[in-house]
Design an enzyme around this catalytic site. Sequence first.
Site, PDB file in Angstrom:
ATOM      1  N   LYS A  11       0.824  -1.218   0.000  1.00 16.93           N
ATOM      2  CA  LYS A  11       0.000   0.000   0.000  1.00 16.93           C
ATOM      3  C   LYS A  11       0.860   1.270   0.000  1.00 16.93           C
ATOM      4  CE  LYS A  11      -3.901  -2.274   2.322  1.00 16.93           C
ATOM      5  NZ  LYS A  11      -4.965  -2.125   3.370  1.00 16.93           N
ATOM      6  N   TYR A  51     -12.670  -1.298  -3.449  1.00 16.56           N
ATOM      7  CA  TYR A  51     -13.147  -1.488  -2.074  1.00 16.56           C
ATOM      8  C   TYR A  51     -14.662  -1.288  -1.961  1.00 16.56           C
ATOM      9  CZ  TYR A  51      -8.414  -1.818  -0.145  1.00 16.56           C
ATOM     10  OH  TYR A  51      -7.143  -2.227   0.184  1.00 16.56           O
ATOM     11  N   ASN A 114      -2.033   0.118   6.833  1.00 19.66           N
ATOM     12  CA  ASN A 114      -1.508  -1.167   7.320  1.00 19.66           C
ATOM     13  C   ASN A 114      -0.659  -1.912   6.287  1.00 19.66           C
ATOM     14  OD1 ASN A 114      -3.555  -1.959   5.680  1.00 19.66           O
ATOM     15  ND2 ASN A 114      -4.803  -2.915   7.268  1.00 19.66           N
ATOM     16  N   HIS A 117      -2.083  -5.413   1.505  1.00 20.51           N
ATOM     17  CA  HIS A 117      -3.393  -6.035   1.272  1.00 20.51           C
ATOM     18  C   HIS A 117      -3.211  -7.513   0.951  1.00 20.51           C
ATOM     19  CE1 HIS A 117      -7.444  -6.727  -0.364  1.00 20.51           C
ATOM     20  NE2 HIS A 117      -6.840  -7.384  -1.347  1.00 20.51           N
ATOM     21  N   GLU A 128      -9.867  -9.613  -7.761  1.00 20.01           N
ATOM     22  CA  GLU A 128      -8.903  -8.543  -7.512  1.00 20.01           C
ATOM     23  C   GLU A 128      -7.711  -8.645  -8.469  1.00 20.01           C
ATOM     24  OE1 GLU A 128     -10.141  -8.241  -2.789  1.00 20.01           O
ATOM     25  OE2 GLU A 128      -8.128  -8.936  -3.311  1.00 20.01           O
TER      26      GLU A 128
HETATM   27  N1  UDP Z   1      -9.713  -0.260   7.392  1.00 20.21           N
HETATM   28  C1  UDP Z   1      -9.747   0.917   8.122  1.00 20.21           C
HETATM   29  N2  UDP Z   1     -10.415   0.927   9.331  1.00 20.21           N
HETATM   30  C2  UDP Z   1     -11.027  -0.194   9.826  1.00 20.21           C
HETATM   31  C3  UDP Z   1     -10.991  -1.368   9.071  1.00 20.21           C
HETATM   32  C4  UDP Z   1     -10.328  -1.373   7.855  1.00 20.21           C
HETATM   33  O1  UDP Z   1      -9.204   1.925   7.697  1.00 20.21           O
HETATM   34  O2  UDP Z   1     -11.610  -0.124  10.928  1.00 20.21           O
HETATM   35  C5  UDP Z   1      -8.990  -0.279   6.106  1.00 20.21           C
HETATM   36  C6  UDP Z   1      -7.641  -0.997   6.202  1.00 20.21           C
HETATM   37  O3  UDP Z   1      -6.727  -0.365   5.299  1.00 20.21           O
HETATM   38  C7  UDP Z   1      -8.005  -2.383   5.740  1.00 20.21           C
HETATM   39  C8  UDP Z   1      -9.018  -2.069   4.622  1.00 20.21           C
HETATM   40  O4  UDP Z   1      -9.766  -0.980   5.136  1.00 20.21           O
HETATM   41  O5  UDP Z   1      -6.884  -3.100   5.301  1.00 20.21           O
HETATM   42  C9  UDP Z   1      -9.951  -3.195   4.268  1.00 20.21           C
HETATM   43  O6  UDP Z   1     -10.585  -3.644   5.443  1.00 20.21           O
HETATM   44  P1  UDP Z   1     -10.767  -5.194   5.737  1.00 20.21           P
HETATM   45  O7  UDP Z   1     -11.715  -5.324   6.886  1.00 20.21           O
HETATM   46  O8  UDP Z   1     -11.104  -5.901   4.478  1.00 20.21           O
HETATM   47  O9  UDP Z   1      -9.316  -5.618   6.271  1.00 20.21           O
HETATM   48  P2  UDP Z   1      -8.188  -6.528   5.588  1.00 20.21           P
HETATM   49  O10 UDP Z   1      -8.885  -7.596   4.793  1.00 20.21           O
HETATM   50  O11 UDP Z   1      -7.356  -5.617   4.736  1.00 20.21           O
HETATM   51  O12 UDP Z   1      -7.409  -7.080   6.739  1.00 20.21           O
HETATM   52 MG    MG Z   2     -10.334  -7.454   3.355  1.00 17.95          MG
END
Ligand code: UDP
Ligand code: MG
Length: 139
Positions: A11, A51, A114, A117, A128
């Site tokens: 990212k 997203y 974070n 991805h 994706e």
């Molecule tokens: N995210 C965020 N706040 C949250 C949860 C998710 O900003 O409370 C962002 C974070 O960058 C995350 C992305 O949205 O990686 C997608 O969320 P998901 O729940 O799918 O998490 P992931 O699959 O990436 O672990």
């Molecule tokens: Mg996710």
Amino acid sequence: MSSNRTFTMIKPDAVEKGHIGAILSKIDASGFRIVSIKMTQMSKRDAEMFYAVHQERPFFDDLVSFMSRGPIIAAILEKENAVDDFRTLIGATNPEEAAAGTLRKEFATSVGENAVHGSDSDENAALEGAFHFSAREIY
Ligand code: UDP
Ligand code: MG
């Protein structure tokens, strides 16, 4: 039947901090073969589409701004049990909850920024991957 491919993005936060090489090295050392890779920047519209499943969530606008603010590395990775093994390698969404040795523990700064991805299912891995790569870019 489980697929042997997953999709990942390094990212914008991790690219900005110069972590591309370190992250790719860990992915390589963990047994994933890169079958597609590119540096690219998502537009806001790209990030909204990628997203879309999160569009009703309170963090959606911040997520779209973050993911489109700079270049990313997009890649398709191949390994037996790729989706689950890669989720294990990246760790929990929130780096404070991520296990020691995971990519997010090492490189993420917050639950939003974070670093990496990873697809959450075989179906999403295929969708994706196809979002970022044409068939002739997958080797
Ligand atoms: N995210 C965020 N706040 C949250 C949860 C998710 O900003 O409370 C962002 C974070 O960058 C995350 C992305 O949205 O990686 C997608 O969320 P998901 O729940 O799918 O998490 P992931 O699959 O990436 O672990
Ligand atoms: Mg996710």
